[in-house]
Motif scaffolding. Structure first.
Motif, PDB file in Angstrom:
ATOM      1  N   GLU A 445       0.923  -1.431  -0.142  1.00  0.00           N
ATOM      2  CA  GLU A 445       0.239   0.419   0.014  1.00  0.00           C
ATOM      3  C   GLU A 445       0.704   1.188  -0.257  1.00  0.00           C
ATOM      4  O   GLU A 445       0.961   2.542  -0.580  1.00  0.00           O
ATOM      5  CB  GLU A 445      -0.757   0.181   1.340  1.00  0.00           C
ATOM      6  N   ALA A 446       2.102   1.438   0.807  1.00  0.00           N
ATOM      7  CA  ALA A 446       3.333   2.144   0.993  1.00  0.00           C
ATOM      8  C   ALA A 446       3.574   2.621  -0.603  1.00  0.00           C
ATOM      9  O   ALA A 446       3.839   3.227  -0.786  1.00  0.00           O
ATOM     10  CB  ALA A 446       3.900   2.194   2.145  1.00  0.00           C
ATOM     11  N   ALA A 447       4.233   1.947  -1.300  1.00  0.00           N
ATOM     12  CA  ALA A 447       4.954   1.944  -2.655  1.00  0.00           C
ATOM     13  C   ALA A 447       3.608   1.998  -3.457  1.00  0.00           C
ATOM     14  O   ALA A 447       4.227   3.323  -4.405  1.00  0.00           O
ATOM     15  CB  ALA A 447       4.802   0.409  -2.869  1.00  0.00           C
ATOM     16  N   GLU A 448       2.046   1.820  -3.531  1.00  0.00           N
ATOM     17  CA  GLU A 448       0.916   2.624  -4.138  1.00  0.00           C
ATOM     18  C   GLU A 448       1.048   3.853  -4.277  1.00  0.00           C
ATOM     19  O   GLU A 448       0.619   5.005  -5.008  1.00  0.00           O
ATOM     20  CB  GLU A 448      -0.046   1.731  -4.293  1.00  0.00           C
ATOM     21  N   THR A 449       1.333   4.491  -2.851  1.00  0.00           N
ATOM     22  CA  THR A 449       0.762   5.663  -2.420  1.00  0.00           C
ATOM     23  C   THR A 449       2.288   6.582  -2.849  1.00  0.00           C
ATOM     24  O   THR A 449       1.670   7.557  -3.531  1.00  0.00           O
ATOM     25  CB  THR A 449       0.721   6.014  -1.026  1.00  0.00           C
ATOM     26  N   ALA A 450       3.075   6.266  -2.609  1.00  0.00           N
ATOM     27  CA  ALA A 450       4.846   6.399  -3.200  1.00  0.00           C
ATOM     28  C   ALA A 450       4.071   6.978  -5.190  1.00  0.00           C
ATOM     29  O   ALA A 450       4.622   8.065  -5.586  1.00  0.00           O
ATOM     30  CB  ALA A 450       6.173   6.300  -2.983  1.00  0.00           C
ATOM     31  N   HIS A 451       4.368   5.995  -5.332  1.00  0.00           N
ATOM     32  CA  HIS A 451       4.063   5.920  -6.361  1.00  0.00           C
ATOM     33  C   HIS A 451       2.626   7.083  -7.200  1.00  0.00           C
ATOM     34  O   HIS A 451       2.895   7.864  -7.875  1.00  0.00           O
ATOM     35  CB  HIS A 451       3.446   4.637  -7.305  1.00  0.00           C
ATOM     36  N   ARG A 452       1.919   7.351  -6.496  1.00  0.00           N
ATOM     37  CA  ARG A 452       0.585   8.086  -6.555  1.00  0.00           C
ATOM     38  C   ARG A 452       1.508   8.984  -6.869  1.00  0.00           C
ATOM     39  O   ARG A 452       0.784  10.771  -7.511  1.00  0.00           O
ATOM     40  CB  ARG A 452      -0.447   7.793  -6.345  1.00  0.00           C
ATOM     41  N   MET A 453       1.781   9.225  -5.157  1.00  0.00           N
ATOM     42  CA  MET A 453       2.612  10.655  -4.970  1.00  0.00           C
ATOM     43  C   MET A 453       4.004  11.320  -6.213  1.00  0.00           C
ATOM     44  O   MET A 453       3.998  12.687  -6.537  1.00  0.00           O
ATOM     45  CB  MET A 453       3.719  10.399  -4.145  1.00  0.00           C
ATOM     46  N   ALA A 454       3.866  10.204  -7.015  1.00  0.00           N
ATOM     47  CA  ALA A 454       5.348  10.981  -7.371  1.00  0.00           C
ATOM     48  C   ALA A 454       4.643  11.728  -8.651  1.00  0.00           C
ATOM     49  O   ALA A 454       5.473  12.384  -9.677  1.00  0.00           O
ATOM     50  CB  ALA A 454       6.223   9.796  -8.000  1.00  0.00           C
ATOM     51  N   SER A 455       3.443  10.260  -9.274  1.00  0.00           N
ATOM     52  CA  SER A 455       3.116  11.341 -10.731  1.00  0.00           C
ATOM     53  C   SER A 455       2.187  12.625 -10.421  1.00  0.00           C
ATOM     54  O   SER A 455       2.183  13.246 -11.594  1.00  0.00           O
ATOM     55  CB  SER A 455       1.330   9.752 -10.516  1.00  0.00           C
TER      56      SER A 455
END
Length: 517
Positions: A445-455
């Motif tokens: 879940e944290a990896a998905e949040t980081a991916h969304r933030m980077a985008s």
């Protein structure tokens, strides 16, 4: 539109302070203009210039390192061979962070580093706003030390301070926080860069509100001079570190005791309100309304929340935090604030909704001060012990200074709300979400949040750090998958860089735990 609300909030807070002034004809418009100007300049320099952004990240990294070192030491002392089982207990984390940071501050004061910083800040305020040397030094030092330690820097002048100077000194104590507890709030999840920016901005903000409420009508003894003479009480760096650690231990015990007491009292009040709610509902034959202290405080402080420039649906949550700060303390308020990130909270319609990143960052500024009822007694007792003959003045000014400190914090929040950008708000908020998810063990879940933030931060000043965080989280997700599949060597190869240099302390600790034999 929300930034216009922040601008309206600045005007509303200034108008309220002016309306409550002891002598509106003697208000110094120089203090007002320069105080607001310095707030804006400090915010622009830190939040909107490349050197400021660099400094912001350096501060974040430094505080992250400090809290990381403290947590590691707690793991070694209380854990099993360096594990963090005991360090995960909040009381242990509080003690570790405060003791280590107090020791570090003791060393910096022994070396004279902090004195130079304080004198420089005081010189700027005295020269621009025309404030006296004594009140400028005390207010500047409040950014780094507590509200009872700052008056020690001007102890020779306390007996002869004018009432306006004394008001400014007390307001500065209420409007800022000490460096030791700043590290604690970072441990809770607040961002160090925003906390330090808030402290720096609130120093001139405290003068603005204090001089509106109690204008200067006399001639201060130290007008036009800024002299800082601090007697060195430690013999060397080792003694300074040891003395600071001992002071930190006393502060940590005090903070832990306050948290225990206030949290229990707040639960008690909520229980009594719930009991009264059920009683009233039974008498009237209606359903209980769900009374709580947070809800009542939210109603009381909602006008201030509205003018800070947050979404209308977040005003109730922010108002509740403001009320918690004033009625209890900022420790509990920050703990509640960081717990709200990524969670749903009740809004006026009865629906549940997550607070916006902007609300989280604005609240970080608004809560950054010791402006609470209990601190009135602390100031009266602390400063009164230095000048017993002024205890009556301190008691008379105490409630007014506390209110002024709260207004100064909220003024700082409005100025920040006027100048904050969407990308900075997103970075601060989403990074905290990643941290919370890592601490909960929800790596995917944290990896998905980081991916969304980077985008969402692509093409902004925060693109590079967000990409680094995304890469780290992808590595962590791959390591977790390797561990689940029994590929230990592959997992260790992925975890080693995270444990050595991850930008996120929570992720570094997670990697260290999985590398531990």
């Amino acid at each position: 539109m929300l930034r216009l609300s922040s601008l309206a909030g600045i005007l509303a807070i200034l108008a309220l302070a002016w309306a409550c002034s002891r002598d509106r004809r003697r208000v110094s418009w120089r203090v007002l203009a320069w105080g607001l100007g310095l707030q804006v300049v400090f915010a622009l320099l830190i939040l909107h210039t490349p050197p400021g952004r660099w400094l912001f990240e350096i501060i974040n990294d430094a505080f992250a390192a400090v809290t990381g070192y403290a947590t590691r030491s707690a793991g070694v002392v209380f854990g099993d061979g360096g594990s963090l089982s005991m360090a995960g207990i909040l009381a242990v984390q509080i003690a570790a962070i405060i003791i280590f940071f107090a020791s570090l501050m003791g060393v910096l004061y022994h070396l004279g580093v902090m004195q130079r910083v304080v004198q420089g800040a005081a010189w700027i305020m005295a020269r621009t706003m025309g404030t006296s040397g004594a009140e400028s030094l005390a207010c500047a030092s409040n950014v780094f030390v507590g509200m009872t330690e700052a008056p020690l820097l001007v102890r020779p002048y306390l007996a002869t301070l004018t009432e306006s100077e004394l008001m400014a000194l007390m307001t500065g104590g209420f409007a800022t926080i000490a460096g030791t507890v700043m590290a604690l709030y970072v441990g809770f999840g607040a961002e160090a860069g925003h906390l330090l920016t808030a402290g720096v901005m609130s120093a001139p903000g405290a003068f603005v509100i204090a001089k509106l409420l109690v204008p200067e009508t006399e001639t201060p003894r130290t007008l036009g001079t800024v002299r800082l003479n601090v007697e060195r009480t430690t013999v060397n760096v080792v003694d300074a570190a040891a003395t600071g650690a001992a002071d930190g231990l006393r502060l940590a015990l005090n903070v832990t005791a306050m948290l225990l007491a206030f949290i229990a009292i707040l639960y008690l009040i909520d229980g009594l309100l719930a009991l009264a709610d059920r009683g009233v509902a039974t008498v009237l034959g209606v359903s209980p309304r769900g009374w709580s202290l947070a809800g009542l405080l939210g109603l009381l402080f909602r006008p201030f929340a509205w003018v800070m420039g947050v979404r209308p649906e977040d005003a109730s949550a922010l108002a509740s935090l403001l009320g918690t700060q004033v009625a209890a303390n900022e420790l509990f308020a920050y703990q509640r604030l960081t717990s709200l990130a990524g969670e749903t909270c009740a809004v006026g319609t009865g629906l549940l909704q997550e607070i916006a990143p902007r609300t989280f960052v604005v609240a970080t500024y608004a809560l950054c001060g010791f402006a609470n009822v209990g601190s009135i007694a602390i100031q009266i007792g602390g400063i009164g012990s230095l000048v017993p003959e002024r205890r009556g003045d301190l008691a008379r000014l105490g409630p007014r200074a506390m209110a002024a400190g709260a207004l100064a914090c909220w003024l700082t929040a409005c100025v920040a709300g006027l100048l904050l950008t969407d990308d900075r708000e997103t970075w601060s908020y989403e990074r905290l979400l990643v941290r919370k998810q890592v601490e909960a063990g929800r790596i995917a879940e944290a990896a998905e949040t980081a991916h969304r933030m980077a985008s969402s931060l692509a093409g902004t000043d925060w693109e590079e750090p967000s990409l680094r965080l995304r890469e780290s989280m992808e590595r962590a997700r791959a390591a977790e998958a390797a561990l689940a599949a029994g590929r230990a060597d592959e997992a260790r190869a992925l975890l080693a860089p995270l444990a050595a240099q991850s930008d996120l302390p929570a992720l570094r600790r997670w990697a260290e735990q999985r590398l531990a034999p």
